[in-house]
Design a protein around this motif. Structure first.
Motif, mmCIF file in Angstrom:
data_model
loop_
_atom_site.group_PDB
_atom_site.id
_atom_site.type_symbol
_atom_site.label_atom_id
_atom_site.label_comp_id
_atom_site.label_asym_id
_atom_site.label_seq_id
_atom_site.Cartn_x
_atom_site.Cartn_y
_atom_site.Cartn_z
ATOM 1 N N ALA A 1 0.807 -1.111 -0.275
ATOM 2 C CA ALA A 1 -0.139 0.041 -0.115
ATOM 3 C C ALA A 1 1.006 1.325 -0.003
ATOM 4 C CB ALA A 1 -1.039 0.089 1.186
ATOM 5 N N SER A 2 2.040 1.114 0.669
ATOM 6 C CA SER A 2 2.919 2.275 0.758
ATOM 7 C C SER A 2 3.531 2.671 -0.660
ATOM 8 C CB SER A 2 3.921 2.055 1.632
ATOM 9 O OG SER A 2 5.052 1.113 1.126
ATOM 10 N N THR A 3 3.381 2.021 -1.632
ATOM 11 C CA THR A 3 4.136 2.072 -3.278
ATOM 12 C C THR A 3 2.867 2.624 -3.856
ATOM 13 O OG1 THR A 3 3.530 -0.186 -3.927
ATOM 14 C CG2 THR A 3 5.642 0.399 -2.694
ATOM 15 N N LEU A 4 1.637 2.612 -3.596
ATOM 16 C CA LEU A 4 0.508 2.817 -4.527
ATOM 17 C C LEU A 4 0.205 4.375 -4.409
ATOM 18 C CD1 LEU A 4 -1.848 -0.145 -3.484
ATOM 19 C CD2 LEU A 4 -0.435 0.135 -5.409
ATOM 20 N N GLY A 5 0.590 5.085 -3.427
ATOM 21 C CA GLY A 5 0.640 6.451 -3.081
ATOM 22 C C GLY A 5 -1.110 6.826 -3.283
ATOM 23 N N GLY A 6 -1.398 7.800 -4.396
ATOM 24 C CA GLY A 6 -2.793 8.134 -4.417
ATOM 25 C C GLY A 6 -3.884 7.146 -4.641
ATOM 26 N N LEU A 7 -3.363 5.874 -5.151
ATOM 27 C CA LEU A 7 -4.373 4.592 -5.509
ATOM 28 C C LEU A 7 -4.838 4.089 -4.067
ATOM 29 C CD1 LEU A 7 -2.649 3.201 -8.556
ATOM 30 C CD2 LEU A 7 -4.483 4.443 -8.391
ATOM 31 N N VAL A 8 -4.181 4.296 -3.056
ATOM 32 C CA VAL A 8 -4.658 3.717 -1.725
ATOM 33 C C VAL A 8 -6.096 3.928 -1.471
ATOM 34 C CG1 VAL A 8 -4.537 3.934 0.805
ATOM 35 C CG2 VAL A 8 -2.502 3.746 -0.619
ATOM 36 N N GLN A 9 -6.697 5.168 -1.621
ATOM 37 C CA GLN A 9 -8.021 5.477 -1.462
ATOM 38 C C GLN A 9 -8.817 4.639 -2.397
ATOM 39 O OE1 GLN A 9 -9.128 9.564 -1.388
ATOM 40 N NE2 GLN A 9 -11.302 9.402 -1.189
ATOM 41 N N ALA A 10 -8.477 4.647 -3.700
ATOM 42 C CA ALA A 10 -9.123 4.083 -4.768
ATOM 43 C C ALA A 10 -9.217 2.431 -4.563
ATOM 44 C CB ALA A 10 -8.413 3.943 -6.263
ATOM 45 N N THR A 11 -8.095 1.950 -3.997
ATOM 46 C CA THR A 11 -7.974 0.430 -3.477
ATOM 47 C C THR A 11 -8.819 0.108 -2.243
ATOM 48 O OG1 THR A 11 -5.514 0.405 -4.208
ATOM 49 C CG2 THR A 11 -6.361 -1.398 -2.954
ATOM 50 N N SER A 12 -9.070 1.135 -1.637
ATOM 51 C CA SER A 12 -10.138 0.934 -0.395
ATOM 52 C C SER A 12 -11.410 0.864 -0.883
ATOM 53 C CB SER A 12 -10.006 2.002 0.660
ATOM 54 O OG SER A 12 -10.553 1.780 1.774
ATOM 55 N N THR A 13 -11.709 1.634 -1.993
ATOM 56 C CA THR A 13 -13.046 1.712 -2.597
ATOM 57 C C THR A 13 -13.191 0.190 -3.097
ATOM 58 O OG1 THR A 13 -12.901 3.981 -2.882
ATOM 59 C CG2 THR A 13 -14.563 2.825 -3.959
ATOM 60 N N VAL A 14 -12.328 -0.012 -3.721
ATOM 61 C CA VAL A 14 -12.396 -1.375 -4.867
ATOM 62 C C VAL A 14 -12.598 -2.504 -3.757
ATOM 63 C CG1 VAL A 14 -11.393 -3.013 -5.977
ATOM 64 C CG2 VAL A 14 -11.066 -0.723 -6.669
ATOM 65 N N THR A 15 -12.177 -2.494 -2.421
ATOM 66 C CA THR A 15 -12.638 -3.532 -1.492
ATOM 67 C C THR A 15 -14.010 -3.529 -1.110
ATOM 68 O OG1 THR A 15 -11.943 -2.179 0.322
ATOM 69 C CG2 THR A 15 -9.981 -3.616 -0.692
ATOM 70 N N GLY A 16 -14.335 -2.510 -1.113
ATOM 71 C CA GLY A 16 -15.945 -2.431 -0.565
ATOM 72 C C GLY A 16 -17.015 -2.738 -1.707
ATOM 73 N N ILE A 17 -16.355 -3.055 -2.905
ATOM 74 C CA ILE A 17 -17.393 -3.509 -4.101
ATOM 75 C C ILE A 17 -17.542 -4.954 -3.883
ATOM 76 C CG2 ILE A 17 -17.017 -1.618 -5.496
ATOM 77 C CD1 ILE A 17 -15.178 -3.312 -7.372
ATOM 78 N N LEU A 18 -16.608 -5.742 -3.294
ATOM 79 C CA LEU A 18 -16.858 -7.311 -3.218
ATOM 80 C C LEU A 18 -17.799 -7.428 -2.181
ATOM 81 C CD1 LEU A 18 -13.065 -8.450 -3.619
ATOM 82 C CD2 LEU A 18 -14.913 -8.260 -5.414
ATOM 83 N N THR A 19 -17.959 -6.687 -1.171
ATOM 84 C CA THR A 19 -18.890 -7.227 0.110
ATOM 85 C C THR A 19 -20.161 -7.098 -0.429
ATOM 86 O OG1 THR A 19 -18.741 -4.911 0.721
ATOM 87 C CG2 THR A 19 -17.226 -6.126 1.598
#
Length: 618
Positions: free
Chosen positions: A403-421
């Motif tokens: 996650a530390s290498t994703l920079g601005g994509l961290v927030q986007a990744t967090s959103t993507v995790t929500g779409i599986l639930t």
């Protein structure tokens, strides 16, 4: 106070307070390791012997998903968008009532170790394994972000060591999860939720003293537009309205409290169904208290910095750093209190990470190891469960590094995790509420739900909404006639109103350029409020699953009626039934529902009648 200044760094006493929190958490794990030394079965390790009362389980439920992301993110959202987020308490109420009276009775009655074992009993093993893999993916990603994101926010504001905090958090969680099992996780959660409340309270109390009472804070919020609560606009693209918050969040939290392994594993550890239901209703009280505290913290931030926004003044690089910035600003003269706040944030991280590690170990052992290792003794399975706790702890630390290498994509990744639930909630609803659905419909619904959820989420990230309703409320920089010189000292400079105007002009220019390149669908579907993403995934999964089940002839084999809501479940709640009716012991074969005679008889009938037609899908 009110203009961003140079805040203090962590003192030795702050580090002492933080280290004390980690030490006490570790000691709780050691205690439960020795207290349960004579109990070596995997069920004792993963479910605490199913002997817990409702109060500690309720506090653990509250702590598990009130993560550091929530503690830092919610005040920032209130600061930018207003106190309308207090309506999340209504969503919590609806979620609690729905889950306590529908999902909980089914899962508690079956006594399953892995939630996803239900999907094999109801559909087939392929549905179960697909759902388990999705759960593992989303939990590992979310847990890694839950470790790294708040640590980064605290590091940039307080100077708190970044990787020291990441690694120590992961190692402490691995330690007490592997030693003490679920009991250690639950009792550390009880301790940590107390630290969370204390940390938020220290910020609130000090701000009230600085501002001269609660009245001035609310008055500042009112004049700044932060108290405009009653927005009932039915527009699905508005980020926050009464409907997006209540309906959207109710579905989001149903994904958590209804079918998520981490939460079901907790209320299944209760000694009776009465205690299990009480744990959910008591958890509601905890959620509302923390929600009210985080909302008020957001108003405190606005009241202190209403004339000089630290974000626009570039004293913080992201909104999530606003609350730590306020903490260091107003508590710097009280050694140990900044450490208490940081300890409260990391308590949220510890509770989330430990819950995730324990749940990941449970589903991996039950869904992927036990089916291929049926000859293994309970003692051996218990040791494997401990090893899985260590393994997933290491994996989550590694995910934090990624996650530390994703920079601005961290927030986007967090959103993507929500779409599986959302799709996972939909597939369980297909099984529990619709008796005619079959495995073909279940798998199709899950795949359609996940695919469409990814499509709309990636579209929203690629084409951010341009409507003014999605932008923050006004943030003033009129009091910011100061800037940093090369030595880090604040000196007078030109009025920051120039900065505000320039930023606004550039933003407008960029928006006009984006409009010409945006597809027509972006103005509606891609602009859908993110609060509806889970609901969208749930709805599409259910619709696709029902359609395919009907087109393929529906369910053809007999199914144990205990897999559905029974008449007793639907007519009896914790408020309307006698206490004695709910005080009943769990099945004697905890987590072994598939070996119960009732399940075996139905399985035999299925084979005789249909040749296990659904199982032949794959």
């Amino acid at each position: 106070m009110g203009a961003p200044g140079k805040t203090a760094s962590f003192s030795i006493w702050d580090y002492v307070v933080f280290a004390g929190m980690l030490l006490i958490s570790a000691v709780i794990g050691i205690y439960h390791a020795f207290a349960g030394a004579g109990k070596t079965t995997s069920k004792d390790f993963l479910f605490g012997g199913r002997s817990l009362n409702s109060v500690p389980v309720a506090l653990s439920l509250t702590a598990s998903f009130m993560s550091a992301i929530t503690l830092l993110g919610m005040p920032a959202e209130v600061y930018r968008f207003g106190a309308i987020l207090i309506f999340l308490t209504i969503a919590y109420l609806l979620t609690t009532m729905f889950c306590a009276e529908t999902f909980l009775p089914v899962f508690y009655r079956l006594g399953l170790t892995s939630t996803y074992e239900y999907l094999e009993l109801r559909f087939n093993k392929y549905v179960r394994r697909i759902a388990t893999v999705l759960f593992i993916i989303v939990t590992v990603i979310y847990t890694g972000i839950a470790i790294y994101s708040p640590t980064l926010a605290l590091n940039q504001v307080t100077g708190f060591d970044l990787w020291g905090a990441v690694i120590s958090t992961g190692l402490v969680c691995m330690f007490y999860c592997a030693l003490g099992g679920l009991k250690a996780v639950i009792w550390t959660d009880v301790f940590q939720v107390g630290i969370m409340v204390a940390g938020l309270a220290s910020v609130i109390v000090r701000t009230v003293i600085v501002k001269g009472g609660i009245g001035p804070i609310l008055e500042d919020a009112y004049h700044g537009g932060r108290m405009q609560l009653w927005n009932v606009n039915p527009d699905l693209t508005q980020k926050y309205t009464f409907w997006t918050i209540v309906i959207g969040a109710a579905v989001q939290w149903s994904c958590v409290y209804g079918v998520n392994q981490t939460q079901i594993q907790r209320y299944n550890s209760c000694k009776s169904m009465f205690h299990a239901k009480m744990s959910l209703y008591l958890n509601l009280l905890g959620l509302c208290v923390i929600q009210a505290a985080t909302v008020f913290c957001g108003l405190c931030i606005y009241s202190v910095y209403r004339d000089c926004d630290p974000w626009t003044a570039q004293r913080v690089s992201s909104p999530d750093q606003l609350l730590p910035y306020l903490t260091m600003d107003i508590l710097q003269d009280f050694p140990g209190l900044p450490g208490l706040f940081v300890a409260s944030v990391f308590s949220g991280t510890l509770s989330t990470v430990s819950s995730s590690i324990n749940a990941l170990a449970a589903v991996t052992v039950e869904d992927f190891i036990r089916p291929f290792y049926r000859s293994g003794s309970e003692r051996t399975i218990s040791h494997i469960s401990k090893l899985m706790n260590l393994f997933f702890g290491a994996v989550c630390i590694g995910m934090a590094g990624l996650a530390s290498t994703l920079g601005g994509l961290v927030q986007a990744t967090s959103t993507v995790t929500g779409i599986l639930t959302g799709p996972l909630l939909g597939i369980f609803m297909l099984g529990i509420f619709f008796s005619f659905t079959n495995s073909k419909g279940a798998i199709t619904g899950l795949m359609v739900g996940v695919s469409l959820s990814f499509w709309i989420t990636i579209g929203a990230y690629t084409y951010p909404p341009l409507k003014s309703s999605s932008f923050p409320l006004s943030l003033s920089t009129e009091g910011c006639n100061i800037s940093l010189d090369t030595e880090g000292n604040w000196t007078s400079t030109t009025s920051s109103m120039v900065l505000t105007t320039t930023t606004s002009t550039v933003s407008t220019t960029l928006q006009q350029a984006e409009v010409t390149a945006r597809p027509a669908i972006a103005d509606y579907w891609y602009s859908l409020s993110y609060m509806y993403f889970s609901a969208f995934g749930t709805l599409t999964t259910i619709v696709a699953g029902l359609t395919v089940s009907l087109l393929t002839g529906g369910r053809k084999q007999s199914i144990n009626p205990q897999l559905f809501l029974t008449k007793e479940d639907s007519s009896c709640s914790i408020f309307s039934c006698s206490w004695l009716k709910h005080v009943r012991k769990p099945p004697s074969a905890i987590g072994q529902a598939t070996s119960n005679p009732a399940f075996e008889s139905f399985a035999m009938k299925d084979t005789e009648k249909s040749g296990n037609t659904d199982a032949g899908l794959m």
